[in-house]
Write a protein that holds these residues in place. Structure first.
Motif, PDB file in Angstrom:
ATOM      1  N   GLU A  30      34.491  34.600  57.866  1.00  0.00           N
ATOM      2  CA  GLU A  30      34.213  34.728  56.449  1.00  0.00           C
ATOM      3  C   GLU A  30      34.846  36.009  55.915  1.00  0.00           C
ATOM      4  N   SER A  31      35.232  35.978  54.651  1.00  0.00           N
ATOM      5  CA  SER A  31      35.784  37.166  54.023  1.00  0.00           C
ATOM      6  C   SER A  31      34.710  38.233  53.886  1.00  0.00           C
ATOM      7  N   LYS A  32      35.072  39.458  54.132  1.00  0.00           N
ATOM      8  CA  LYS A  32      34.143  40.570  53.978  1.00  0.00           C
ATOM      9  C   LYS A  32      34.178  41.131  52.563  1.00  0.00           C
ATOM     10  N   THR A  33      35.062  40.587  51.710  1.00  0.00           N
ATOM     11  CA  THR A  33      35.132  41.030  50.329  1.00  0.00           C
ATOM     12  C   THR A  33      33.998  40.399  49.535  1.00  0.00           C
ATOM     13  N   PRO A  34      33.154  41.187  48.870  1.00  0.00           N
ATOM     14  CA  PRO A  34      32.071  40.596  48.076  1.00  0.00           C
ATOM     15  C   PRO A  34      32.624  39.641  47.028  1.00  0.00           C
ATOM     16  N   CYS A  35      31.827  38.620  46.708  1.00  0.00           N
ATOM     17  CA  CYS A  35      32.282  37.623  45.734  1.00  0.00           C
ATOM     18  C   CYS A  35      32.690  38.280  44.418  1.00  0.00           C
ATOM     19  N   ARG A  36      31.890  39.208  43.953  1.00  0.00           N
ATOM     20  CA  ARG A  36      32.156  39.808  42.649  1.00  0.00           C
ATOM     21  C   ARG A  36      33.410  40.668  42.647  1.00  0.00           C
ATOM     22  N   SER A  37      33.924  41.015  43.831  1.00  0.00           N
ATOM     23  CA  SER A  37      35.122  41.852  43.914  1.00  0.00           C
ATOM     24  C   SER A  37      36.392  41.047  44.154  1.00  0.00           C
ATOM     25  N   GLN A  38      36.267  39.713  44.191  1.00  0.00           N
ATOM     26  CA  GLN A  38      37.438  38.887  44.452  1.00  0.00           C
ATOM     27  C   GLN A  38      38.252  38.601  43.201  1.00  0.00           C
ATOM     28  N   GLY A  39      37.796  39.064  42.062  1.00  0.00           N
ATOM     29  CA  GLY A  39      38.542  38.875  40.825  1.00  0.00           C
ATOM     30  C   GLY A  39      37.981  39.780  39.757  1.00  0.00           C
ATOM     31  N   ALA A  40      38.695  39.867  38.646  1.00  0.00           N
ATOM     32  CA  ALA A  40      38.244  40.678  37.520  1.00  0.00           C
ATOM     33  C   ALA A  40      38.701  40.009  36.238  1.00  0.00           C
ATOM     34  N   ALA A  41      37.874  40.109  35.210  1.00  0.00           N
ATOM     35  CA  ALA A  41      38.207  39.502  33.925  1.00  0.00           C
ATOM     36  C   ALA A  41      39.304  40.312  33.245  1.00  0.00           C
ATOM     37  N   PRO A  42      40.296  39.636  32.660  1.00  0.00           N
ATOM     38  CA  PRO A  42      41.314  40.360  31.892  1.00  0.00           C
ATOM     39  C   PRO A  42      40.687  41.060  30.693  1.00  0.00           C
ATOM     40  N   PRO A  43      41.321  42.090  30.156  1.00  0.00           N
ATOM     41  CA  PRO A  43      40.817  42.729  28.932  1.00  0.00           C
ATOM     42  C   PRO A  43      40.676  41.690  27.821  1.00  0.00           C
ATOM     43  N   ILE A  44      39.562  41.713  27.129  1.00  0.00           N
ATOM     44  CA  ILE A  44      39.284  40.644  26.168  1.00  0.00           C
ATOM     45  C   ILE A  44      40.259  40.659  25.000  1.00  0.00           C
ATOM     46  N   TYR A  45      40.850  41.833  24.691  1.00  0.00           N
ATOM     47  CA  TYR A  45      41.778  41.873  23.558  1.00  0.00           C
ATOM     48  C   TYR A  45      43.021  41.026  23.809  1.00  0.00           C
ATOM     49  N   LEU A  46      43.328  40.743  25.101  1.00  0.00           N
ATOM     50  CA  LEU A  46      44.499  39.928  25.396  1.00  0.00           C
ATOM     51  C   LEU A  46      44.335  38.487  24.925  1.00  0.00           C
ATOM     52  N   LEU A  47      43.086  38.048  24.723  1.00  0.00           N
ATOM     53  CA  LEU A  47      42.864  36.676  24.271  1.00  0.00           C
ATOM     54  C   LEU A  47      43.518  36.392  22.929  1.00  0.00           C
ATOM     55  N   ILE A  48      43.778  37.439  22.148  1.00  0.00           N
ATOM     56  CA  ILE A  48      44.369  37.225  20.838  1.00  0.00           C
ATOM     57  C   ILE A  48      45.749  36.577  20.940  1.00  0.00           C
ATOM     58  N   PHE A  49      46.457  36.845  22.055  1.00  0.00           N
ATOM     59  CA  PHE A  49      47.825  36.330  22.176  1.00  0.00           C
ATOM     60  C   PHE A  49      47.867  34.809  22.347  1.00  0.00           C
ATOM     61  N   PRO A  50      47.043  34.197  23.207  1.00  0.00           N
ATOM     62  CA  PRO A  50      47.051  32.727  23.237  1.00  0.00           C
ATOM     63  C   PRO A  50      46.233  32.095  22.115  1.00  0.00           C
ATOM     64  N   LEU A  51      45.218  32.809  21.578  1.00  0.00           N
ATOM     65  CA  LEU A  51      44.364  32.202  20.567  1.00  0.00           C
ATOM     66  C   LEU A  51      45.073  32.036  19.226  1.00  0.00           C
TER      67      LEU A  51
END
Length: 716
Positions: A252-273
């Motif tokens: 099993e991976s020793k990396t905690p689940c919450r550390s396997q990814g990170a949310a992009p900065p929310i301001y970037l959503l303006i570009f596809p929206l």
């Protein structure tokens, strides 16, 4: 919509990149045709699709019978909120301009390793070109499907009666039903013969399904949203697959689940929206303008989204795992068709930027991190683990290996073998015009995996339950540079088949260390990389430099410095492993690509070359077959794809140092990578390349290599 930027299949571009023209853009030369004409030639195919859609408009729609009392077609004819010209500008021209600007101004990102100016320009141009091709494909297919469907269905618009201006005195003459004039309610359905209106305006009244504005807007603007999301790394984080971690890595991976990814900065959503919101506005206006029914708008929107996804994925890697890059151009031999027995349209020479390394944790322009994944490492991304050794210089062709000299080596040193007993098939054709030297990707460690086979699936990482597959998906990266992995025909242990797949043992040969590691299984690959590959000497480790002896180091004096790549602490103090190691017994090693599934030419040439090498090595007492463990001599092995099938046959020669017992602890001092080797060349390869480190035909055959005694490596 005939003004769309369209494309012919990008085989022409691939051919340009590969050097089939005299001087190509991909090779940095000036081509006779202007760049604009190259783009024009590469867009013919999509233009043809768009022209097909335009042609449907001249056929005229079927005029579906209608009821003059139907309130759904009784709305007034109003002015359009978004005209066709505005639609074209917003959905095609503006996305094309944004793709052009972002490709040339922002890519590659700040964390990507910067190549030379010319290579950087080629990367930018290809990203721009691929972006336009995807947009053109999405828009053209949408246009053709939309127009064709409109003509076939002939569904009345909500404002049909305003366009038709029905003449009620002709109601009996225009009856569509066989008994319509015999029922008490009167005529139920009538044809367009009742209309006083005519021409284009009336035809348009029968083109309600699907909504062309909706499909076109969502095709172009959804494509732009996907393209910007890829470039800026805008994606919802996901967890890595637990099954993958258990089945491939064996733990099993020793990396905690919450550390396997990170949310992009929310301001970037303006570009596809913004593009998506614009598409929604355009589609909604068609309902409020009484041009389309709700079902027509929804159907057109779905069609546009589907075509946008197709256009994006046809030319670009997945958003989460692709690093924002487009796929490379196709191999010139597969520009128009792949053929049976070939696994992919690209080969290792199909990259636009040569020798750019990858990033295991690529930071996007928005500043967030993308979790590393070895399975999707992409050209152009930097690799935080890749080390550049400034002590090694990038050697010109004339300096890396000496060429045979008739005054020293004899007048016949550069002649083909006159007594050659085997010949390649008559139809065996390879690329003969392109300059070879330097067109290989640098590597730090070469690992040969014993499989007992001479042919494999198209990509050896796809061999199920194999060490190659485990290396691909391992989250442990070699800390000493790029690992080249090849399957080989070295025999596996006799009892290997009795073990479970994840624990099935085999052996690997590490080069240039010339070390055999035994009892390697797919589940033990992370330990193999950490304990044997990372501490191993590399192609740019100066020969004779003392390596850290891990077995004799204690925890108290083990440390890494800024000058030394971080390596694993002493094996004995960390973990007990099943591995056993021993030195490779032979002085020289010849590797022949026999990967028939990737290219039939390799499967044809490798057995013939081995037979000819054996003929020249046996009289010298140097030939060693797979089961011959006598010290010295020359091992001749088959290996999987190493790149450049179009230059078959590819031959790699590893040579130990001449001094002492092999120089740097018995390691390889040289690797000489040749191509276009034919049976009649084998005598010269044995006499001069294997035994003396010289090259007979460098202009035609030398691809690259390294010389650790001279401190020289292959050109980049």
């Amino acid at each position: 919509m005939t003004g769309h930027r369209m494309e012919r299949e990008h085989g022409h571009w691939a051919a340009l990149k590969a050097g089939q023209q005299k001087e190509t853009l991909m090779d940095g030369g000036a081509h006779d045709a202007s760049f604009a004409s190259l783009l024009w030639q590469a867009q013919i195919f999509s233009r043809a699709i768009a022209a097909l859609g335009a042609g449907f408009s001249y056929i005229g729609p079927r005029r579906r019978p209608f009821n003059i009392t139907d309130p759904e077609i009784s709305f007034p004819h109003t002015e359009e909120t978004v005209s066709s010209w505005v639609l074209f500008i917003v959905s095609v021209l503006i996305p094309a301009a944004i793709i052009f600007a972002v490709s040339l101004l922002l890519g590659p990102g700040s964390t990507a390793q910067k190549p030379s100016t010319s290579a950087l320009l080629r990367r930018k141009v290809w990203e721009w070109h691929a972006g336009w091709m995807g947009l053109a494909l999405a828009s053209a297919i949408t246009f053709a499907i939309t127009n064709g469907t409109k003509e076939v269905v002939g569904k009345p618009r909500p404002d049909l009666l305003s366009r038709c201006k029905p003449d009620l005195s002709r109601i009996l003459d225009s009856a569509a039903g066989a008994i319509g004039d015999q029922v008490e309610e009167g005529i139920i359905l009538v044809t367009s013969e009742i209309c006083r209106g005519s021409g284009f305006d009336l035809d348009e009244g029968f083109r309600s399904f699907p909504s062309g504005h909706s499909s076109t807007a969502f095709a172009g603007l959804t494509y732009l949203a996907l393209w910007l999301s890829a470039k800026l790394g805008i994606a919802i984080p996901v967890l890595r697959s637990p099954a993958l971690e258990r089945g491939i890595v064996g733990q099993e991976s020793k990396t905690p689940c919450r550390s396997q990814g990170a949310a992009p900065p929310i301001y970037l959503l303006i570009f596809p929206l913004i593009p998506l919101a614009t598409a929604i506005f355009i589609a909604s206006s068609r309902y409020s303008d009484f041009r389309h029914h709700g079902f027509d708008v929804v159907s057109g929107s779905i069609l546009g989204i589907a075509c946008a996804w197709l256009g994006f994925r046809w030319y670009h890697l997945p958003i989460r795992r692709g690093g924002g890059w487009a796929w490379a151009p196709r191999s010139p031999q597969r520009a128009f068709i792949k053929g049976v027995g070939v696994s992919a349209y690209a080969d290792d020479e199909s990259t636009v930027v040569v020798d750019e390394q990858m990033h295991s944790r690529a930071t996007k322009p928005g500043g967030h991190d993308v979790a590393p994944t070895r399975a999707w490492r992409c050209d152009g991304e930097t690799d935080s683990l890749q080390k550049k050794y400034d002590t090694f210089s990038k050697a010109p062709e004339s300096r890396l290996f000496p060429k045979v000299d008739p005054t020293v080596d004899g007048e016949d040193c550069d002649h083909d073998c006159a007594s050659c007993e085997v010949h390649l098939p008559r139809n065996f054709k390879v690329e003969e015009t392109r300059k070879l030297y330097g067109h290989v990707k640098p590597w730090a460690t070469h690992m040969l995996v014993a499989t007992g086979k001479s042919d494999w699936v198209g990509h050896v990482e796809g061999e199920k339950d194999s060490v190659m597959e485990a290396v691909k998906y391992s989250k442990i990266e070699p800390s000493n540079g790029k690992l080249m992995i090849s399957a080989s025909n070295m025999p596996m242990p006799e009892d290997a088949s009795s073990q479970p797949p994840a624990d099935r043992p085999t052996s690997v040969l590490l080069l240039p260390a010339f070390t055999i590691v035994e009892n390697v299984s797919p589940s033990s690959v992370p330990d193999l990389i950490r304990l044997h590959v990372s501490p191993s000497s590399t192609t740019t480790t100066p020969l004779g430099q003392a390596r850290i002896d891990l077995e004799n180091q204690s925890d108290s004096n083990w440390q890494s410095t800024a000058e030394t790549p971080p390596i694993t602490p002493p094996i004995s103090s960390v973990i007990t492993t099943p591995f056993t190691t021993r030195p490779y017994p032979h002085k020289y090693l010849i590797l022949l690509c026999s990967h028939r599934t990737r290219d039939a030419r390799c499967g044809q040439s490798a057995p013939l070359l081995r037979r000819e090498f054996e003929r020249h090595l046996r009289p010298l007492g140097l030939y060693r077959d797979l089961h011959d463990e006598r010290p010295g001599g020359v091992g001749v092995y088959f290996v999987s794809h190493i790149g450049g099938h179009k230059f078959s046959a590819n031959v790699m020669v590893y040579r130990r140092a001449e001094s002492g017992d092999g120089g740097g602890l018995g390691e390889a001092s040289q690797c000489i990578w040749l191509a276009r080797v034919r049976p009649e060349d084998c005598e010269g390869v044995v006499r001069f390349t294997v035994l003396q480190g010289k090259v007979v035909k460098p202009e035609r055959q030398l691809r690259g290599g390294f010389d650790r005694e001279k401190g020289l490596s292959l050109s980049e």
